[in-house]
Write an enzyme that holds these catalytic residues in place. Sequence first.
Site, PDB file in Angstrom:
ATOM      1  N   SER A 253       0.818  -1.203   0.000  1.00 59.85           N
ATOM      2  CA  SER A 253       0.000   0.000   0.000  1.00 59.85           C
ATOM      3  C   SER A 253       0.854   1.256   0.000  1.00 59.85           C
ATOM      4  O   SER A 253       1.839   1.364   0.719  1.00 59.85           O
ATOM      5  CB  SER A 253      -0.917  -0.022   1.232  1.00 59.85           C
ATOM      6  OG  SER A 253      -1.262   1.286   1.586  1.00 59.85           O
ATOM      7  N   LYS A 254       0.422   2.169  -0.818  1.00 67.68           N
ATOM      8  CA  LYS A 254       1.085   3.458  -0.932  1.00 67.68           C
ATOM      9  C   LYS A 254       1.087   4.183   0.419  1.00 67.68           C
ATOM     10  O   LYS A 254       2.003   4.919   0.752  1.00 67.68           O
ATOM     11  CB  LYS A 254       0.313   4.262  -1.987  1.00 67.68           C
ATOM     12  CG  LYS A 254       0.914   5.563  -2.378  1.00 67.68           C
ATOM     13  CD  LYS A 254       2.009   5.407  -3.412  1.00 67.68           C
ATOM     14  CE  LYS A 254       2.625   6.773  -3.695  1.00 67.68           C
ATOM     15  NZ  LYS A 254       4.014   6.724  -4.062  1.00 67.68           N
ATOM     16  N   ARG A 255       0.034   3.922   1.166  1.00 71.31           N
ATOM     17  CA  ARG A 255      -0.097   4.587   2.456  1.00 71.31           C
ATOM     18  C   ARG A 255       1.068   4.278   3.398  1.00 71.31           C
ATOM     19  O   ARG A 255       1.436   5.064   4.242  1.00 71.31           O
ATOM     20  CB  ARG A 255      -1.409   4.175   3.114  1.00 71.31           C
ATOM     21  CG  ARG A 255      -2.206   5.363   3.564  1.00 71.31           C
ATOM     22  CD  ARG A 255      -3.543   5.007   4.197  1.00 71.31           C
ATOM     23  NE  ARG A 255      -4.139   3.795   3.644  1.00 71.31           N
ATOM     24  CZ  ARG A 255      -4.732   2.881   4.405  1.00 71.31           C
ATOM     25  NH1 ARG A 255      -4.769   3.011   5.704  1.00 71.31           N
ATOM     26  NH2 ARG A 255      -5.291   1.825   3.848  1.00 71.31           N
ATOM     27  N   ASP A 263       7.169   5.367  -8.875  1.00 64.10           N
ATOM     28  CA  ASP A 263       8.283   5.494  -7.916  1.00 64.10           C
ATOM     29  C   ASP A 263       9.446   4.609  -8.332  1.00 64.10           C
ATOM     30  O   ASP A 263      10.604   5.023  -8.298  1.00 64.10           O
ATOM     31  CB  ASP A 263       7.846   5.055  -6.505  1.00 64.10           C
ATOM     32  CG  ASP A 263       6.855   6.014  -5.869  1.00 64.10           C
ATOM     33  OD1 ASP A 263       6.875   7.205  -6.222  1.00 64.10           O
ATOM     34  OD2 ASP A 263       6.069   5.564  -5.017  1.00 64.10           O
TER      35      ASP A 263
END
Length: 486
Positions: A253-255, A263
């Site tokens: 998850s990017k979170r 990226d």
Amino acid sequence: MSQVRTRFAPSPTGYLHLGGLRTALYTYLLARKNNGVFILRIEDTDQEREVPGAIQLIYDSLRAAGLTYDEGPDVGGDYGPYIQTQRKHLYLPHAMQLVESGHAYPCFCTKEELEQRRQAAVARGETFKYDKHCLGIPKDEAKQRMASGEPYVIRQNVPLEGHAGFDDLLYGRIEVECATLDDNVLIKADGLPTYNFANVIDDHLMGITHVTRGTEYLSSAPKYNLLYEAFGWTPPTYVHLPVVMKDATRKLSKRYGDPSFEDLLAMGFLKDAIINFIALLGWSPGTDREFFTLDELVEAFDTKGLNKSPAIFNMEKLVWFNTEYIRKLEPERYLELVRPWFDQALSGTQMDYERLAQLMQGRTEVFNRVPDMVRFLKDMPEYELDLYVNKKQKSSIESSLDALRFMLPVLEGIEPWQESVIHESIMEAIAAAERKNGPVLWPLRIAISGQLSTPGGAIEIAYLLGKQETLRRVRAAIERLANAAQ
Ligand code: GLU
């Protein structure tokens, strides 16, 4: 058999995360493998979640990945528009068709009313499901209220009894009791469809034969299948793909700072390495083979090789793939790719990039690690004198001082400052003095690099630094060592 048509249907909510990229890849492979059509559809009906610029990012990322789509918002096609908000006019008539046939109904309950009933249900220890309150409104009255401008949504009328289910290519038959299903909103008060409705309408109207998406949709798919049945449409083949996990406990998850595809590209991972790695996250060719170009993946892809269990994203493995892909690059291509990373650390120098690239190619794991590896060529780092001490090379502080004092006049006399000349001069001098290579070259390399591990040895580094800088560094080292040896 009809032509295979697959679609990647992202919502424009930000970067392309790796799970999304993998879905896109498998969707692409499925189409290409079957000489089918790969479609991009933008699912932007949840406007609150939309991130400005995200649609363009999806186009760019898919292109960067090499996943060219045959139909899509920016390439056109016979089944457009390919952006859901531009298809707004298509959904309501379909919903009304279901209202007519009794498979859906308008609902006028306000948020507050729903919230009250939800709280009451919770107080009774029940989970709230819409109670079909508005299903009881006579059709004519409902029509009137809709026409009068009263806000409403349209809900799916899920049967109270029986089962709903579908066949998944990977997970087999999935069935749930209708009693457990909620009457989903199909059309929201703003007139836009929910995902629950739009996916069915669009997949049908776009002639999609295979629906590929994450397992988070597995539990809703029975309801979607009820909609297909209500319309009398043939459902597509469903392929739900297991999630990509960071580790055994959580999703990628990017979170949590896990990298997106963009990226990884920015970090200096090669697109081909990423694709190769991603392809094997949840799919196996059935052999030990690990390296695949995109075209080779098309050739080898088979849904039978898809894995049902969640895949774990292993960064080290990706780095390994990347290192191997970098190794295999044509030297010219490597130079082209590494140049901006060299610039980051070495701008303002006259560095021979071509030679440096030769020394670096086999040592590059990810491009963003390059600047730190070559920075010493511009700025002499601070270093500990312990570096001179190396048993295997028979090098100590004292022997290093002696070796560098011996080397200095040799280096001063080298003309022209070419690598082969430097090599010959140093080797001849060592031989003539009946010295050994290790105790001379080890301290020389430390003196001019200030680090234990370097691309190339003392001779290559001396060449890259140039004569003046090499001499300056050797003299400074002699001074330091002399002070330490006192
Ligand atoms: N728009 C959905 C998402 O981004 C895709 C679901 C689907 O492919 O049907 O998760």
